[in-house]
Motif scaffolding. Sequence first.
Motif, PDB file in Angstrom:
ATOM      1  N   GLY A 185      -7.764  -0.598  -0.400  1.00  0.00           N
ATOM      2  CA  GLY A 185      -6.661  -0.701   0.540  1.00  0.00           C
ATOM      3  C   GLY A 185      -5.291  -0.538  -0.082  1.00  0.00           C
TER       4      GLY A 185
ATOM      5  N   HIS B  58       0.840  -1.197   0.000  1.00  0.00           N
ATOM      6  CA  HIS B  58       0.000   0.000   0.000  1.00  0.00           C
ATOM      7  C   HIS B  58       0.876   1.248   0.000  1.00  0.00           C
TER       8      HIS B  58
ATOM      9  N   ARG C 131      -3.807   4.699   1.214  1.00  0.00           N
ATOM     10  CA  ARG C 131      -4.431   5.079   2.491  1.00  0.00           C
ATOM     11  C   ARG C 131      -4.970   6.509   2.475  1.00  0.00           C
ATOM     12  N   HIS C 132      -4.189   7.438   1.932  1.00  0.00           N
ATOM     13  CA  HIS C 132      -4.587   8.852   1.910  1.00  0.00           C
ATOM     14  C   HIS C 132      -4.273   9.428   0.539  1.00  0.00           C
TER      15      HIS C 132
ATOM     16  N   ASP D 136       0.998   5.120   1.442  1.00  0.00           N
ATOM     17  CA  ASP D 136       0.367   5.886   2.526  1.00  0.00           C
ATOM     18  C   ASP D 136      -0.269   7.181   2.034  1.00  0.00           C
TER      19      ASP D 136
END
Length: 326
Positions: free
Chosen positions: A144, A115, A147-148, A117
């Motif tokens: 997923g 992933h 994340r941001h 971030d």
Amino acid sequence: MIGTRKLGELEVGAQGLGCMGMSQAYGVRGDDAESIATIHRALELGVTLLDTADVYGAGANEELVGRAIAGKRDQVVLATKFGIVLGAEGQQVRGDAAYVRQCAEDSLRRLGVDHIDLYYQHRVDPAVPVEETWGALSELVAEGKVRHLGISEASAETIRRAHAVHPVTALQSEWSLWTRGIEDEVVPACRELGIGIVPFSPLGRGFLTGSITKVDELPSDDMRRNLPRFAEGNLDRNLRIVEALRKLAAEKGVTAGQLALAWVQSRGVDVVPIPGTKRRKYLEENVAAAALELSEADIRSIEAAVPAEAVAGERYPAALARNVGK
């Protein structure tokens, strides 16, 4: 160890590390071993936000960062970007949904992670509604893989439109004593929406350190040779600014670069600058600036010594400027 700050809901070290110069832009590519050692030292000092992009070194920078963080993933807030395409016609931009997904998958593979971030839209594609781009990005969050979300070099209007589709965690734009264009509209919009601000080139592409006095001193493949502020005529005028900054810094027992960086750090608790370096020596110098506290009188003196209107030259040549502030 430096403290922490929040970009929206994302907690990071109060200063990040820009990794671009480890693979491109500022002269002959650096020593990968030293670059990796610099990243490891950054983590030791509490610098958690590592910034790269798929376009840096045509993917080589993501691969380098991926090697550096292997076994240290839980210490890192990993940021990368998509959207700039380099081709025969120079810098182009893409933001269509299929391209967003393709770029994310490719970045995850190069970085060796499951992933990302903080995933930025590097430049806004004027041919694609930002709602389409951010719809695709929101799907990556739901899966997923990201994340941001962040956006880079966007206008206040575009930031609002993107935020309406999915919360924007961070804006990344150039912000320093000699680049203050985001202050009137973009920064207030971010603060209204609770978006953190990540200034890149907080040292004016190294110029505010005082280490550059002649363009001829730069490597032949250094991108700064093509930037208007480093051009003949403009350079001499801008050197006067640095000299004024150097005098103020000497009074405080710090370097010109540290004073310039401390000014950016002082812009707010939602500001996390990402000075770039590929050497531990300069990393440690930059991190020390995060602890430098400036009084209101200090800030007035700095801004008087380096007034925005005194900077000579545009940020970018026309071919690059056309993709900024969309």
